[in-house]
Design a protein around this motif. Sequence first.
Motif, PDB file in Angstrom:
ATOM      1  N   PHE A 175       2.921   6.576 -29.868  1.00  0.00           N
ATOM      2  CA  PHE A 175       2.378   7.591 -29.203  1.00  0.00           C
ATOM      3  C   PHE A 175       1.259   8.440 -29.972  1.00  0.00           C
ATOM      4  O   PHE A 175       0.395   9.106 -29.387  1.00  0.00           O
ATOM      5  N   GLY A 176       1.185   8.192 -31.416  1.00  0.00           N
ATOM      6  CA  GLY A 176      -0.014   8.938 -32.192  1.00  0.00           C
ATOM      7  C   GLY A 176      -1.179   8.436 -31.836  1.00  0.00           C
ATOM      8  O   GLY A 176      -2.255   9.173 -31.816  1.00  0.00           O
ATOM      9  N   TYR A 177      -1.299   7.212 -31.207  1.00  0.00           N
ATOM     10  CA  TYR A 177      -2.693   6.505 -31.030  1.00  0.00           C
ATOM     11  C   TYR A 177      -3.113   7.384 -29.692  1.00  0.00           C
ATOM     12  O   TYR A 177      -4.287   7.138 -29.277  1.00  0.00           O
ATOM     13  N   TYR A 178      -2.448   8.004 -29.127  1.00  0.00           N
ATOM     14  CA  TYR A 178      -2.943   8.418 -27.723  1.00  0.00           C
ATOM     15  C   TYR A 178      -2.667  10.077 -27.406  1.00  0.00           C
ATOM     16  O   TYR A 178      -2.907  10.555 -26.337  1.00  0.00           O
ATOM     17  N   SER A 179      -2.591  10.667 -28.343  1.00  0.00           N
ATOM     18  CA  SER A 179      -2.722  12.353 -28.483  1.00  0.00           C
ATOM     19  C   SER A 179      -2.234  12.798 -27.227  1.00  0.00           C
ATOM     20  O   SER A 179      -2.740  13.335 -26.459  1.00  0.00           O
ATOM     21  N   LEU A 180      -0.830  12.659 -27.113  1.00  0.00           N
ATOM     22  CA  LEU A 180      -0.091  13.337 -25.832  1.00  0.00           C
ATOM     23  C   LEU A 180      -0.228  14.816 -25.711  1.00  0.00           C
ATOM     24  O   LEU A 180      -0.494  15.702 -26.761  1.00  0.00           O
ATOM     25  N   TRP A 181      -0.409  15.418 -24.521  1.00  0.00           N
ATOM     26  CA  TRP A 181      -0.757  16.653 -24.370  1.00  0.00           C
ATOM     27  C   TRP A 181      -0.218  17.369 -23.375  1.00  0.00           C
ATOM     28  O   TRP A 181       0.142  16.348 -22.159  1.00  0.00           O
ATOM     29  N   GLY A 182       0.133  18.446 -22.915  1.00  0.00           N
ATOM     30  CA  GLY A 182       0.673  19.067 -21.832  1.00  0.00           C
ATOM     31  C   GLY A 182       2.463  18.795 -21.790  1.00  0.00           C
ATOM     32  O   GLY A 182       2.989  18.190 -22.751  1.00  0.00           O
ATOM     33  N   ASP A 183       3.077  19.254 -20.875  1.00  0.00           N
ATOM     34  CA  ASP A 183       4.368  19.367 -20.739  1.00  0.00           C
ATOM     35  C   ASP A 183       4.806  18.629 -19.556  1.00  0.00           C
ATOM     36  O   ASP A 183       5.980  18.819 -18.899  1.00  0.00           O
ATOM     37  N   HIS A 184       4.076  17.698 -18.871  1.00  0.00           N
ATOM     38  CA  HIS A 184       4.408  16.956 -17.529  1.00  0.00           C
ATOM     39  C   HIS A 184       5.737  16.013 -17.874  1.00  0.00           C
ATOM     40  O   HIS A 184       5.577  15.418 -19.191  1.00  0.00           O
ATOM     41  N   SER A 185       6.357  15.557 -17.065  1.00  0.00           N
ATOM     42  CA  SER A 185       7.336  14.431 -17.207  1.00  0.00           C
ATOM     43  C   SER A 185       7.747  14.189 -15.571  1.00  0.00           C
ATOM     44  O   SER A 185       7.568  14.738 -14.696  1.00  0.00           O
ATOM     45  N   ILE A 186       8.287  12.687 -15.542  1.00  0.00           N
ATOM     46  CA  ILE A 186       8.480  12.334 -14.287  1.00  0.00           C
ATOM     47  C   ILE A 186       9.795  13.097 -13.813  1.00  0.00           C
ATOM     48  O   ILE A 186       9.789  13.328 -12.783  1.00  0.00           O
ATOM     49  N   ASP A 187      10.565  13.471 -14.578  1.00  0.00           N
ATOM     50  CA  ASP A 187      11.927  14.011 -14.321  1.00  0.00           C
ATOM     51  C   ASP A 187      11.613  15.501 -13.796  1.00  0.00           C
ATOM     52  O   ASP A 187      12.047  15.925 -12.714  1.00  0.00           O
ATOM     53  N   LYS A 188      10.566  16.161 -14.500  1.00  0.00           N
ATOM     54  CA  LYS A 188      10.085  17.608 -13.935  1.00  0.00           C
ATOM     55  C   LYS A 188       9.525  17.361 -12.562  1.00  0.00           C
ATOM     56  O   LYS A 188      10.009  18.557 -11.806  1.00  0.00           O
ATOM     57  N   SER A 189       8.748  16.675 -12.493  1.00  0.00           N
ATOM     58  CA  SER A 189       8.017  16.331 -11.299  1.00  0.00           C
ATOM     59  C   SER A 189       8.891  16.044 -10.134  1.00  0.00           C
ATOM     60  O   SER A 189       8.791  16.329  -9.107  1.00  0.00           O
ATOM     61  N   LEU A 190       9.800  15.096 -10.302  1.00  0.00           N
ATOM     62  CA  LEU A 190      10.855  14.740  -9.178  1.00  0.00           C
ATOM     63  C   LEU A 190      11.482  15.816  -8.984  1.00  0.00           C
ATOM     64  O   LEU A 190      11.675  16.189  -7.870  1.00  0.00           O
ATOM     65  N   ALA A 191      11.977  16.703  -9.989  1.00  0.00           N
ATOM     66  CA  ALA A 191      12.784  17.748  -9.754  1.00  0.00           C
ATOM     67  C   ALA A 191      12.237  18.880  -8.761  1.00  0.00           C
ATOM     68  O   ALA A 191      12.850  19.572  -7.991  1.00  0.00           O
ATOM     69  N   LYS A 192      11.091  18.960  -9.256  1.00  0.00           N
ATOM     70  CA  LYS A 192      10.148  19.970  -8.378  1.00  0.00           C
ATOM     71  C   LYS A 192       9.906  19.615  -6.982  1.00  0.00           C
ATOM     72  O   LYS A 192      10.066  20.685  -6.009  1.00  0.00           O
ATOM     73  N   HIS A 193      10.365  18.332  -6.466  1.00  0.00           N
ATOM     74  CA  HIS A 193      10.260  18.209  -5.137  1.00  0.00           C
ATOM     75  C   HIS A 193      11.449  17.763  -4.618  1.00  0.00           C
ATOM     76  O   HIS A 193      11.741  17.496  -3.624  1.00  0.00           O
ATOM     77  N   GLY A 194      12.659  18.148  -5.490  1.00  0.00           N
ATOM     78  CA  GLY A 194      13.844  18.134  -5.025  1.00  0.00           C
ATOM     79  C   GLY A 194      14.541  16.753  -5.027  1.00  0.00           C
ATOM     80  O   GLY A 194      15.502  16.200  -4.308  1.00  0.00           O
ATOM     81  N   PHE A 195      14.018  15.709  -6.018  1.00  0.00           N
ATOM     82  CA  PHE A 195      14.463  14.557  -6.063  1.00  0.00           C
ATOM     83  C   PHE A 195      15.128  14.312  -7.623  1.00  0.00           C
ATOM     84  O   PHE A 195      14.636  15.164  -8.539  1.00  0.00           O
ATOM     85  N   ASN A 196      15.621  13.300  -7.838  1.00  0.00           N
ATOM     86  CA  ASN A 196      16.131  12.789  -9.173  1.00  0.00           C
ATOM     87  C   ASN A 196      15.848  11.062  -9.416  1.00  0.00           C
ATOM     88  O   ASN A 196      15.457  10.493  -8.369  1.00  0.00           O
ATOM     89  N   ARG A 197      15.897  10.572 -10.490  1.00  0.00           N
ATOM     90  CA  ARG A 197      15.667   9.102 -10.613  1.00  0.00           C
ATOM     91  C   ARG A 197      16.613   8.226  -9.658  1.00  0.00           C
ATOM     92  O   ARG A 197      16.000   7.095  -9.198  1.00  0.00           O
ATOM     93  N   ASP A 198      17.749   8.641  -9.571  1.00  0.00           N
ATOM     94  CA  ASP A 198      18.559   7.948  -8.871  1.00  0.00           C
ATOM     95  C   ASP A 198      18.325   7.744  -7.525  1.00  0.00           C
ATOM     96  O   ASP A 198      18.875   6.813  -6.626  1.00  0.00           O
ATOM     97  N   ASP A 199      17.565   8.619  -7.018  1.00  0.00           N
ATOM     98  CA  ASP A 199      17.119   8.631  -5.706  1.00  0.00           C
ATOM     99  C   ASP A 199      16.072   7.635  -5.331  1.00  0.00           C
ATOM    100  O   ASP A 199      15.574   7.326  -4.182  1.00  0.00           O
ATOM    101  N   ILE A 200      15.125   7.161  -6.275  1.00  0.00           N
ATOM    102  CA  ILE A 200      14.427   6.268  -6.071  1.00  0.00           C
ATOM    103  C   ILE A 200      14.619   4.687  -5.367  1.00  0.00           C
ATOM    104  O   ILE A 200      15.495   4.337  -6.348  1.00  0.00           O
ATOM    105  N   THR A 201      14.174   4.181  -4.343  1.00  0.00           N
ATOM    106  CA  THR A 201      14.763   2.924  -4.102  1.00  0.00           C
ATOM    107  C   THR A 201      13.909   1.945  -4.404  1.00  0.00           C
ATOM    108  O   THR A 201      14.298   0.716  -4.435  1.00  0.00           O
TER     109      THR A 201
END
Length: 285
Positions: free
Chosen positions: A70-96
């Motif tokens: 990950f050091g090669y790609y200089s990650l920035w910000g605090d986004h994540s799939i889990d946060k984005s899914l939760a924002k819309h009322g979903f979680n990983r287990d909901d994905i079909t």
Amino acid sequence: MKLYPIESGNFKLDGGAMFGVVPKTIWHKTNPADNNNLIDIAARCLLIEDGNKLILVDTGMGNKQNDKFFGYYSLWGDHSIDKSLAKHGFNRDDITDVFMTHLHFDHCGGSIQWNKDRTGYEPAFKNASYWTNKNHWEWATKPNAREKASFLTENILPMQESGQLKFIDRPDAGFIEQSELGFGIFFADGHTEKQMIPHLNYNGKTIVFMADLLPTVGHIPLPYVMGYDTRPLLTIDEKAKFMNTAADNGYYLFLEHDAHNEIITVEHTEKGVRLKENFTCNDIF
């Protein structure tokens, strides 16, 4: 149908690699670089709620690689799939269904995770089918020397080993009107073999998930092709065909990798197809 942007995490890439033969004096106007020549990149995925299906298009890098990687790609910000899914009322287990435009690590890495005791890998979406196509699967599992570093075994083979892998039919067609998941797909070979570009009919609009056919607004001019593309001349031909069609039909282009522009339309000008309007996802969805 409902659509939701899913921000899986931001990173940075070398601007020269992102623009190939185009000089920095030109591309830095749309994609300014930092002192290390790195430009901002998003991994903006798309969630499609359609009847009883909840389809996630691409999954970003994930988090199972080590700090050196990950050091090669200089990650920035605090986004994540889990946060984005939760924002819309979903979680990983909901994905079909997880639809992967292609199997480069920054598009599919989030599909697979460590198991609980970190002795092996498992699907990050345990109830989902994972979709690619046979041509691209063969390409990714028997990689050429140029792309080998982008096709990581730990991201790919566990999909098949889990029994959750499925293939889209008719990958040799340039475009299919309706796939097994209910949307159209344009198959593009310039970046990598049989990259899949989804076309969605949404509230009278055509929304196109651009993946690596058009990474950022700065890549709209035809010669502005990534150094990562395996067949750059073919990319130019595919972009010309697609961008003219997009301008003719008023497509809304959802940009996966542009950290600062989410959705755009394009138009014909004397200089060729160029940016028309810029929208946020909230404007359209």
